[in-house]
Structures are given as C-alpha cells and as structure tokens.
Scaffold this motif. Structure first.
Motif, short mmCIF file in Angstrom:
data_model
loop_
_atom_site.label_atom_id
_atom_site.label_comp_id
_atom_site.label_asym_id
_atom_site.label_seq_id
_atom_site.Cartn_x
_atom_site.Cartn_y
_atom_site.Cartn_z
N GLN A 20 0.85 -1.18 0.00
CA GLN A 20 0.00 0.00 0.00
C GLN A 20 0.88 1.24 0.00
OE1 GLN A 20 -3.75 0.56 2.42
NE2 GLN A 20 -2.39 1.85 3.63
N CYS A 21 0.44 2.26 -0.70
CA CYS A 21 1.13 3.55 -0.71
C CYS A 21 0.08 4.62 -0.46
CB CYS A 21 1.81 3.79 -2.05
SG CYS A 21 2.53 5.43 -2.24
N VAL A 22 0.27 5.38 0.60
CA VAL A 22 -0.65 6.46 0.95
C VAL A 22 -0.01 7.79 0.60
CG1 VAL A 22 -1.95 7.57 2.78
CG2 VAL A 22 -1.66 5.08 2.79
N VAL A 23 -0.75 8.60 -0.13
CA VAL A 23 -0.28 9.92 -0.53
C VAL A 23 -0.90 10.95 0.40
CG1 VAL A 23 -0.18 11.62 -2.39
CG2 VAL A 23 -0.18 9.17 -2.94
N SER A 24 -0.06 11.77 1.00
CA SER A 24 -0.57 12.84 1.86
C SER A 24 0.07 14.16 1.44
CB SER A 24 -0.27 12.55 3.32
OG SER A 24 1.13 12.48 3.54
N GLY A 25 -0.52 15.25 1.86
CA GLY A 25 0.04 16.55 1.57
C GLY A 25 -0.61 17.27 0.42
N GLN A 26 -1.71 16.76 -0.10
CA GLN A 26 -2.50 17.44 -1.12
C GLN A 26 -1.68 17.85 -2.35
OE1 GLN A 26 -5.84 17.82 -0.99
NE2 GLN A 26 -5.79 16.65 0.92
N PRO A 27 -1.21 16.88 -3.12
CA PRO A 27 -0.55 17.25 -4.37
C PRO A 27 -1.51 18.02 -5.27
CG PRO A 27 -1.12 14.92 -4.37
CD PRO A 27 -1.38 15.43 -2.98
N SER A 28 -0.95 18.97 -6.03
CA SER A 28 -1.80 19.79 -6.88
C SER A 28 -2.51 18.95 -7.94
CB SER A 28 -0.97 20.89 -7.54
OG SER A 28 0.09 20.33 -8.29
N SER A 29 -1.83 17.92 -8.39
CA SER A 29 -2.46 17.01 -9.34
C SER A 29 -1.68 15.70 -9.33
CB SER A 29 -2.48 17.60 -10.75
OG SER A 29 -1.16 17.73 -11.26
N ILE A 30 -2.34 14.63 -9.75
CA ILE A 30 -1.68 13.34 -9.91
C ILE A 30 -1.98 12.84 -11.31
CG2 ILE A 30 -1.44 10.98 -9.07
CD1 ILE A 30 -2.53 11.88 -6.38
N ASN A 31 -0.94 12.65 -12.08
CA ASN A 31 -1.10 12.11 -13.43
C ASN A 31 -1.02 10.59 -13.40
OD1 ASN A 31 -1.15 12.03 -16.36
ND2 ASN A 31 1.02 11.52 -16.23
N ALA A 32 -0.01 10.09 -12.71
CA ALA A 32 0.21 8.64 -12.65
C ALA A 32 0.86 8.28 -11.32
CB ALA A 32 1.09 8.18 -13.81
N MET A 33 0.68 7.04 -10.93
CA MET A 33 1.35 6.48 -9.76
C MET A 33 2.09 5.23 -10.23
SD MET A 33 0.69 8.30 -7.02
CE MET A 33 1.17 7.15 -5.74
N GLY A 34 3.28 5.03 -9.69
CA GLY A 34 4.06 3.88 -10.11
C GLY A 34 4.69 3.16 -8.94
N TRP A 35 5.06 1.92 -9.19
CA TRP A 35 5.85 1.13 -8.26
C TRP A 35 7.16 0.74 -8.97
CZ3 TRP A 35 4.80 0.26 -3.21
CH2 TRP A 35 3.50 0.46 -2.76
N PHE A 36 8.24 0.93 -8.24
CA PHE A 36 9.56 0.53 -8.71
C PHE A 36 10.18 -0.36 -7.63
CE2 PHE A 36 10.27 3.36 -12.39
CZ PHE A 36 9.17 4.19 -12.26
N ARG A 37 11.24 -1.05 -7.96
CA ARG A 37 11.93 -1.87 -6.96
C ARG A 37 13.43 -1.88 -7.23
NH1 ARG A 37 9.76 -7.92 -8.79
NH2 ARG A 37 11.05 -8.11 -10.69
N ARG A 38 14.17 -2.08 -6.13
CA ARG A 38 15.61 -2.22 -6.23
C ARG A 38 16.01 -3.48 -5.51
NH1 ARG A 38 17.92 2.62 -4.50
NH2 ARG A 38 18.38 3.31 -6.63
N ALA A 39 16.53 -4.43 -6.26
CA ALA A 39 17.04 -5.66 -5.69
C ALA A 39 18.48 -5.46 -5.23
CB ALA A 39 16.97 -6.78 -6.73
N PRO A 40 18.96 -6.28 -4.31
CA PRO A 40 20.34 -6.13 -3.83
C PRO A 40 21.34 -6.16 -4.98
CG PRO A 40 19.14 -7.68 -2.45
CD PRO A 40 18.25 -7.36 -3.61
N GLY A 41 22.20 -5.15 -5.03
CA GLY A 41 23.23 -5.11 -6.05
C GLY A 41 22.77 -4.71 -7.43
#
Length: 127
Positions: A20-41
């Motif tokens: 889950q990802c919660v957005v707070s702080g009232q962004p002026s607009s949201i075009n897209a939301m994404g998930w990224f990941r970083r594996a070890p190394g």
C-alpha cells in the motif's frame, strides 16, 4: 507531498503480499502512480504504474500476470497486489507519484517522470 509505503515482509515462494502507498500533503495534481523496486546489487527498475484518472495500467514483463496495481482515489492510495512471489522479486519496493500531465502510457515506465518518492518497503521471498 509525502508517500508512505507499507505491506512488505517475508514470504515463502509462491506466496502473496499486498503493498500500500498512501499519498498525503495534497498534491496539486496526480497524473500517474508507479511502483519501482531495487534488488540487492541492482539498479532500481520499473514494476507497474497506472493513470490516476483511469484508462491504463502498465506492468514489467517480469511481473505481468502475477502483480495487479489498483488505486483508491477517495483515499489517495495505490496498492500493488503481488501473487506467485518468487525469490527474484526480493527487493525494496518504492512508490512514486507523477504530478505532471506529460508521461502517458509506456512513457510512465521511466523514473525521471516521477516527482515524489516514498522511502520504500522491503519484500523478501524465501526459497
């Protein structure tokens, strides 16, 4: 604007987790939301994204058919349901927000399109 991820943890091969990802702080607009990941190394890589107003979702080939991204606009929340987890899915998962109506579709796979990032949540898949 703050993004806070949760839902990571330790799971066995074949198991499931829901991030889950919660957005707070009232962004002026949201075009897209994404998930990224970083594996070890390894470098951070794209996992999934969606258009906030609806219309398209994107998935990396490595997670297509196993992961599902959804959003709750009323709660300013985005989820990543991860099924059939494999050891190669072990990584820190980051949520990201694109506030500019520039990237569309496949262009939203690029990290530089995103303006705000969470701190990440660890996902570990044991074999």
């Amino acid at each position: 604007v703050e993004l806070v991820e949760s839902g990571g943890g330790l799971v066995q091969t074949g198991g499931s987790l829901r991030l889950q990802c919660v957005v707070s702080g009232q962004p002026s607009s949201i075009n897209a939301m994404g998930w990224f990941r970083r594996a070890p190394g390894k470098e951070r890589e794209f996992v999934s994204a969606l258009r906030w107003s609806g219309g398209w979702t994107l998935y990396a080939d490595s997670v297509k058919g196993r992961f599902t991204i959804t959003r709750d606009a009323t709660e300013n929340t985005v989820h990543l349901q991860m099924n059939g987890l494999q050891p190669e899915d072990t990584a820190v998962y980051y949520c990201a927000l694109d506030g500019d109506p520039i990237c569309t579709g496949a262009g939203c796979r690029q990290e530089h399109e995103y303006d705000y990032w969470g701190r990440g949540t660890q996902v570990t898949v044991s074999s």
